[in-house]
Motif scaffolding. Structure first.
Motif, PDB file in Angstrom:
ATOM      1  N   LYS A   1      45.099  50.718  -3.181  1.00  0.00           N
ATOM      2  CA  LYS A   1      43.802  50.601  -3.844  1.00  0.00           C
ATOM      3  C   LYS A   1      42.729  50.008  -2.918  1.00  0.00           C
ATOM      4  O   LYS A   1      41.533  50.125  -3.216  1.00  0.00           O
ATOM      5  CB  LYS A   1      43.920  49.765  -5.116  1.00  0.00           C
ATOM      6  N   THR A   2      43.153  49.378  -1.819  1.00  0.00           N
ATOM      7  CA  THR A   2      42.174  48.866  -0.855  1.00  0.00           C
ATOM      8  C   THR A   2      41.330  50.007  -0.315  1.00  0.00           C
ATOM      9  O   THR A   2      40.093  49.928  -0.264  1.00  0.00           O
ATOM     10  CB  THR A   2      42.879  48.140   0.300  1.00  0.00           C
TER      11      THR A   2
ATOM     12  N   PHE B   1      26.698  55.900   2.311  1.00  0.00           N
ATOM     13  CA  PHE B   1      27.338  55.590   3.590  1.00  0.00           C
ATOM     14  C   PHE B   1      28.176  56.773   4.074  1.00  0.00           C
ATOM     15  O   PHE B   1      28.639  57.592   3.279  1.00  0.00           O
ATOM     16  CB  PHE B   1      28.238  54.359   3.458  1.00  0.00           C
ATOM     17  N   VAL B   2      28.385  56.818   5.374  1.00  0.00           N
ATOM     18  CA  VAL B   2      29.320  57.764   5.981  1.00  0.00           C
ATOM     19  C   VAL B   2      30.617  57.002   6.216  1.00  0.00           C
ATOM     20  O   VAL B   2      30.640  56.014   6.956  1.00  0.00           O
ATOM     21  CB  VAL B   2      28.775  58.313   7.312  1.00  0.00           C
TER      22      VAL B   2
ATOM     23  N   THR C   1      33.694  52.216  -4.029  1.00  0.00           N
ATOM     24  CA  THR C   1      32.880  51.140  -4.587  1.00  0.00           C
ATOM     25  C   THR C   1      32.062  50.406  -3.530  1.00  0.00           C
ATOM     26  O   THR C   1      30.836  50.304  -3.647  1.00  0.00           O
ATOM     27  CB  THR C   1      33.773  50.127  -5.334  1.00  0.00           C
ATOM     28  N   ALA C   2      32.740  49.902  -2.514  1.00  0.00           N
ATOM     29  CA  ALA C   2      32.025  49.104  -1.510  1.00  0.00           C
ATOM     30  C   ALA C   2      31.080  49.962  -0.677  1.00  0.00           C
ATOM     31  O   ALA C   2      29.941  49.564  -0.401  1.00  0.00           O
ATOM     32  CB  ALA C   2      33.027  48.383  -0.609  1.00  0.00           C
ATOM     33  N   PHE C   3      31.546  51.134  -0.282  1.00  0.00           N
ATOM     34  CA  PHE C   3      30.735  52.000   0.572  1.00  0.00           C
ATOM     35  C   PHE C   3      30.721  53.425   0.009  1.00  0.00           C
ATOM     36  O   PHE C   3      31.360  54.329   0.558  1.00  0.00           O
ATOM     37  CB  PHE C   3      31.272  51.987   2.004  1.00  0.00           C
TER      38      PHE C   3
ATOM     39  N   GLN D   1      37.570  42.052  -2.130  1.00  0.00           N
ATOM     40  CA  GLN D   1      36.480  42.902  -2.596  1.00  0.00           C
ATOM     41  C   GLN D   1      35.126  42.239  -2.339  1.00  0.00           C
ATOM     42  O   GLN D   1      34.180  42.883  -1.882  1.00  0.00           O
ATOM     43  CB  GLN D   1      36.625  43.205  -4.097  1.00  0.00           C
ATOM     44  N   THR D   2      35.054  40.952  -2.625  1.00  0.00           N
ATOM     45  CA  THR D   2      33.819  40.204  -2.386  1.00  0.00           C
ATOM     46  C   THR D   2      33.498  40.162  -0.902  1.00  0.00           C
ATOM     47  O   THR D   2      32.327  40.251  -0.500  1.00  0.00           O
ATOM     48  CB  THR D   2      33.949  38.772  -2.940  1.00  0.00           C
TER      49      THR D   2
END
Length: 688
Positions: free
Chosen positions: A622-623, A637-638, A630-632, A572-573
């Motif tokens: 969950k990835t 973001f698209v 969360t990340a994007f 995640q980081t």
């Protein structure tokens, strides 16, 4: 016919029996579409609405247009606007002979409007034969021979019933109307009124039930729809009910929808409801511009490779990319870009509402026109309508040539495979992530690419969505190890300003650097840095800045995780670090192993998760969720995702490719810039 007794789950006058017989016969056919194309044309009229095309394309006199031919009537409609040139192609020679017949007739100096209408409007066989005898000598040899044996029969039986779509309309559709208990004649007598359909809505529901069972296996080949274009929605009744509702509940159906009336009325009754190409007011313009056409019996890619570079200003691709794998779409668009001017307008349709299944489309700033235009399209055959402008910067060219590391000897491959399989039993206990990676890869490094190429099959798919490669492009390959990804883009390395291959395993980086020296020019090798570092290291930005002229704000235009994200403990980081390292129009592309099911909770998911875990590979549903939510997040973001499975040693293995990019716009001159929202964010950042 009374409809009260209709029950789709019981045999109705032998209808169910007929359905199963037809399905059995067609299942035994090796390739129904090929069988049809070898005998005749599929489409006697085009299945798109030219009025929508005109609103989107806004054809001008200096336009050079490309379009897949189909029945040819829509490009005739384009010609009324007087473009400089129209080039068409089709893989079905019979479609081109149908198109050629229309063009040769229009070029006949003695052709009158009444003759033109008599042939294509009312299918008058006497008029057709009269004009044919007058102009048949102008046809190509193949076209003349084919039409000599058919033209009288086609127009005597009715042009609307010709071709495979005409066959379906003549036999299968009336049978379906009988089965569902709909009196289409009574509807016609009301002028195809909206009120009649509203009162008989059960016809739409019943028709949808039957289309769900008839279309995928029986009707699809007659409509030119191959099996791999039929997605999951084609197996739901709701899909067909939605389309039928859009078509038949249109209040203007009786006055404007010439497409479906053409099949029911076996032609056009008069000019009040017919294509522009048959209206008298456009006849002279149509004849005057009949010389602007050029046609090719070829694929789209072959046609693009035949014409001069930078020829087309507008391209219409219909829906043919639906059934093509990503690799062929990728190669075709490289040819399209070569043959088009920068900023050329591209329009296509799709049976699907998203193009996420093909990673290549991440190279394009696609505008979804469906919400605006689907309701206005009278044919309603394609839920998806898309547009883009051709970027000026080149698409990534995925070079299939193996890298030096892939050319290991058989003995080396056997040794590497053995080390890989036995590693869980022979490895000593280490705790640090870097030590674990070195322990795992040290003995495999020299044969790594040779053995893993057939396992990591999503890598070329990921690279195909790399993004147009501008001069001065920067690229960070996280977990790039042996540098295999660089070899996919070896033909375009000169365009890059800097490439950083970052990996925590020094043994793989050494192999990668050695391989690069053997494959690339000294100048290209100077552009590549091999950095042994953890992406989650606190000083990662400062260390990477050293390779970007110490510019901490420059960022990378492309950041890739190629089967490396699943091996990073703090993944995640790592994703958040990559996000913070993106340039103002950058993207993060990811390829990795996936779960079989979306939720990742089946027994097969447990099995693959357990098997790969022993090599330090984490496979979790969950990835994907974390990346997209969360990340994007979608408000910034698209994000697109393609999931697929490929065989390895007889076992289907799931993979995914994701692209997370900042929203950009390709302008009408082919230049790409951040979208308005991103520009606002950039201005705020500068003001801070």
């Amino acid at each position: 016919m009374s409809s009260e007794w209709f029950n789709p789950y019981t045999a109705v006058g032998g209808s169910v029996a007929m359905f199963y017989i037809l399905r059995k016969l067609l299942k035994e056919s090796f390739n129904m579409i090929d069988t049809i194309c070898n005998r005749t044309y599929i489409y006697n009229i085009c299945w798109e609405d030219p009025a929508v095309d005109h609103q989107i394309l806004k054809i001008k006199s200096d336009d050079v247009i490309f379009r897949i031919c189909s029945a040819g009537d829509i490009v005739l409609d384009y010609a009324i606007e007087g473009p400089s040139k129209i080039v068409v192609c089709d893989m079905n020679q019979h479609q081109l002979w149908l198109f050629e017949l229309k063009i040769r007739m229009l070029r006949d100096p003695n052709l009158t409007y009444d003759e033109w209408w008599g042939i294509w409007g009312s299918s008058d066989v006497n008029v057709a034969m009269k004009v044919w005898k007058r102009m048949r000598h102008t046809m190509s040899g193949g076209g003349r021979k084919w039409w000599d044996g058919r033209i009288e029969r086609v127009f005597r039986k009715g042009f609307a019933t010709s071709g495979s779509t005409g066959f379906a309309a003549k036999f299968l559709i009336p049978w379906l109307m009988y089965v569902v208990g709909f009196d289409i004649k009574a509807w016609a007598e009301t002028g195809f009124s909206h009120e009649f359909i509203s009162k008989n809505y059960q016809m739409i529901e019943r028709s949808a039930w039957w289309f769900r069972r008839l279309f995928p296996g029986i009707l699809a080949p007659f409509a030119g729809v191959p099996p791999n274009q039929i997605g999951p929605e084609f197996y739901t009744t709701e899909f067909y009910e939605g389309i039928l509702r859009e078509i038949f509940l249109d209040p203007d159906f009786g006055t404007t929808n010439y497409f479906y009336r053409f099949y029911y009325e076996k032609g056009y009754k008069d000019q009040t409801c017919c294509p522009r190409t048959l209206q008298k007011e456009h006849f002279e313009a149509l004849r005057a511009n009949a010389s602007c056409f050029e046609w090719h019996h070829a694929t789209v890619q072959e046609t693009m490779e035949r014409v001069a570079p930078r020829t087309f200003t507008k391209l219409v691709l219909l829906d043919h990319m639906d059934w093509m794998p990503n690799s062929i779409v990728h190669d075709e668009w490289i040819a399209l870009q070569r043959a088009s001017v920068p900023g050329a307008q591209v329009l296509w349709r799709s049976a699907f509402t998203k193009m996420d299944d093909k990673p290549f489309f991440n190279n394009l700033d696609i505008k979804d026109l469906s919400p605006q235009w689907y309701s206005k399209d009278r044919v309603k055959m394609y839920p998806g309508t898309f547009e883009c402008y051709m970027p000026i910067n080149p698409f990534p060219f995925v070079d299939p040539e193996p890298s030096p590391c892939q050319k290991a000897s058989f003995a080396r491959k056997v040794k590497t495979t053995t080390k890989m399989i036995l590693h869980p039993l022979t490895a000593g206990r280490v705790d640090a992530h870097g030590d674990k990676m070195s322990s795992f890869y040290a003995e495999q490094a020299k044969g790594y690419d040779a053995v893993r190429e057939n396992m990591l099959v999503a890598r070329p798919e990921m690279i195909s969505g790399f993004g147009p490669i501008k001069q001065g492009h920067t690229w960070l390959d996280i977990g790039g190890g042996t540098g295999r990804n660089l070899h996919y883009l070896r033909a375009q390395l000169d365009n890059f300003e800097r490439i950083v291959v970052l990996d925590i395993c020094p043994e793989l980086l050494e192999i990668g650097e050695e391989s690069a020296r053997r494959s690339f020019t000294p100048a290209q090798c100077e552009k590549i840095s091999w950095l042994c570092l953890d992406i989650n290291a606190k000083n990662v930005r400062q260390e990477l800045a050293k390779h970007l002229n110490n510019d901490l704000h420059r960022g990378f235009d492309t950041i890739s995780f190629s089967y490396s994200l699943s091996m990073i403990p703090e993944w995640q980081t790592a994703l958040l670090s990559a996000r913070n390292l993106m340039s103002e129009d950058g993207r993060v592309i990811i390829s990795d192993f996936d779960t079989y099911t979306h939720e990742g909770k089946s027994w097969k998911d447990w099995a693959i998760r357990t098997w790969y875990k022993q090599d330090g590979v984490r496979i979790e549903a969950k990835t994907r969720e974390y990346i997209t939510e969360t990340a994007f997040p979608s408000d910034r973001f698209v994000v697109t995702m393609a999931r697929f499975q490929r065989k390895l040693a007889g076992v289907w293995i799931p993979h995914y490719v994701m692209c997370c990019r900042k929203e950009t716009i390709t302008t009408s001159n082919g230049l790409r810039r951040p979208s308005a929202s991103n520009l606002m964010a950039l201005d705020e950042k500068k003001s801070d």
